[in-house]
Design an enzyme around this catalytic site. Structure first.
Site, PDB file in Angstrom:
ATOM      1  CG  HIS A 245      -0.160   0.390   2.739  1.00 19.52           C
ATOM      2  ND1 HIS A 245       0.362  -0.836   3.121  1.00 19.52           N
ATOM      3  CD2 HIS A 245      -0.263   1.202   4.118  1.00 19.52           C
ATOM      4  CE1 HIS A 245       0.687  -0.757   4.265  1.00 19.52           C
ATOM      5  NE2 HIS A 245      -0.046   0.310   4.269  1.00 19.52           N
TER       6      HIS A 245
ATOM      7  CG  ASP B  65       0.587  -1.446   7.636  1.00 16.82           C
ATOM      8  OD1 ASP B  65       1.640  -3.102   7.934  1.00 16.82           O
ATOM      9  OD2 ASP B  65       0.701  -0.695   7.731  1.00 16.82           O
TER      10      ASP B  65
ATOM     11  CG  HIS C  43      -4.547  -0.367   6.822  1.00 14.59           C
ATOM     12  ND1 HIS C  43      -4.677  -0.039   7.486  1.00 14.59           N
ATOM     13  CD2 HIS C  43      -2.804   0.846   5.842  1.00 14.59           C
ATOM     14  CE1 HIS C  43      -2.627   0.645   8.081  1.00 14.59           C
ATOM     15  NE2 HIS C  43      -1.910   1.128   6.930  1.00 14.59           N
TER      16      HIS C  43
ATOM     17  CG  ASP D  23       4.785   3.140   7.546  1.00  9.70           C
ATOM     18  OD1 ASP D  23       3.726   3.041   6.355  1.00  9.70           O
ATOM     19  OD2 ASP D  23       4.488   2.055   8.161  1.00  9.70           O
ATOM     20  CG  HIS D  24       4.338  -0.389   4.410  1.00  6.10           C
ATOM     21  ND1 HIS D  24       4.007  -2.045   4.505  1.00  6.10           N
ATOM     22  CD2 HIS D  24       3.852   0.009   5.469  1.00  6.10           C
ATOM     23  CE1 HIS D  24       3.778  -1.800   5.985  1.00  6.10           C
ATOM     24  NE2 HIS D  24       3.490  -0.684   6.417  1.00  6.10           N
TER      25      HIS D  24
ATOM     26  CG  HIS E 227       3.479  -3.227  10.505  1.00  8.57           C
ATOM     27  ND1 HIS E 227       2.305  -2.032  11.634  1.00  8.57           N
ATOM     28  CD2 HIS E 227       3.647  -2.206   9.851  1.00  8.57           C
ATOM     29  CE1 HIS E 227       2.860  -0.710  10.498  1.00  8.57           C
ATOM     30  NE2 HIS E 227       3.156  -0.780   9.695  1.00  8.57           N
TER      31      HIS E 227
ATOM     32  CG  HIS F 277      -0.301   4.543   4.937  1.00 12.99           C
ATOM     33  ND1 HIS F 277      -1.245   3.651   5.822  1.00 12.99           N
ATOM     34  CD2 HIS F 277      -0.484   5.526   4.526  1.00 12.99           C
ATOM     35  CE1 HIS F 277      -2.734   4.124   5.655  1.00 12.99           C
ATOM     36  NE2 HIS F 277      -2.353   5.000   5.311  1.00 12.99           N
TER      37      HIS F 277
HETATM   38 ZN   LIG Z   1      -0.333   1.218   6.863  1.00 10.45          ZN
END
Ligand SMILES: [Zn+2]
Length: 301
Positions: free
Chosen positions: A60, A210, A140, A64-65, A268, A62
């Site tokens: 996804h 996530d 998510h 941090d990914h 995570h 976001h």
């Molecule tokens: Zn996320």
């Protein structure tokens, strides 16, 4: 399969806590799964050859990914890469990558092939003669998929004693490993199962991050050898899980138990926790085969 955890923490990168990224080696492939900031440094640190990565899966959008993706794409060019690079991720991933490159007047000498995902049902997104990759739709705050990596049934193995005794010409050995019956030197039909045994058991790996607790992924990931399931929170912060659409260690373990997986890897983690042991302890109350992901750790199965 060999899984290397490059990063397994949520939110911001820290000195000893990298955001999500992992490398899965299987059947000659080196799949990169998520690409948080700092992924290319982690790849170097763990001596993973950049040019072996041909497929990148992004769960996804976001940060941090995937904040490491543009940097990695740019480094590939500086390393004079010529091999195609396939990127699988949510719709919009092409726009965000190409916009950054366009505004920097940048380019690649190799082909970037985007596979943008929009389906809310599990779909087959990669296949060759040895592997399949399917999406695992997650729940998510933004559109998110996990990924299921499945090896295909391997070739059958010859039972050499039986093959020789059955008087089969060597030229037919290959056909036997492919599962066919053959005719022996005396003109008699020989049943494949009587002279071969099954090949190595195909392995499977599911990556789920996530997501908040989502029970309908169970049918997709049932019986996988290893499940990585996010566990952002411990029970003391369980009230934050549905609000932020993340899971607790206990919820991850409940999914693992219902899906009857071989092993559960937690990850995570929220960076608020100084000690990770609590995650293992809470998950083990529900499911007994639990391990903690840690940056740099490898798992072979
Ligand atoms: Zn996320």
């Amino acid at each position: 399969m060999k899984l290397t955890i490059l990063g397994c923490y949520s939110a911001t990168p820290r000195i000893l806590a990298n955001p999500t990224s992992q490398v899965l080696e299987s059947q000659g492939h080196m799949f990169l799964i998520d690409c948080g900031e700092g992924t290319q440094v982690q790849l170097r640190k763990h001596k993973i050859k950049f040019n072996r990565i041909k497929h990148i899966f992004i769960s996804h959008l976001h940060g941090d990914h995937f904040f490491g993706l543009v940097g990695l794409i740019s480094t590939f060019r500086l390393l004079t890469r010529e091999t195609d690079l396939h990127i699988y991720g949510p719709k919009g991933i092409k726009e965000v990558v190409t916009l950054q490159m366009k505004l920097a007047d940048s380019w690649t000498n190799y082909q970037l092939i985007f596979h943008e995902l929009t389906s809310k049902e599990s779909e087959l997104i990669f296949e060759d003669d040895k592997m399949e990759v399917h999406t695992i739709p997650l729940n998510h705050r933004v559109y998110t998929n996990g990924f299921l990596f499945k090896e295909k049934e391997g070739k059958r193995k010859l039972n050499i004693g039986a093959v020789e005794e059955a008087n089969i010409n060597v030229a037919y050995y290959r056909k036997l490993t492919q599962g066919f019956d053959v005719v022996n030197e005396d003109g008699i039909n020989i049943k494949n199962e009587s002279v071969t045994k099954p090949g190595d058991k195909p392995k499977s790996y599911a990556f789920c991050s996530d997501t908040m607790y989502k029970e309908d992924i169970v049918s997709i990931i049932e019986n996988v050898d290893v499940l990585y399931h996010e566990s952002t929170f411990l029970e003391t912060q369980a009230h934050l899980a549905p609000k932020t659409k993340h899971s607790t260690a206990k919820e991850a373990a409940t999914i693992a138990k219902k899906a009857n997986v071989g092993k559960l890897l937690l990850g995570h983690y929220s960076t608020r926790y100084k000690d990770l042991n609590g995650f293992k302890i809470e998950a083990e109350e529900v499911f007994d085969s639990v391990e903690l992901s840690e940056d740099g750790k490898t798992f072979e199965f």
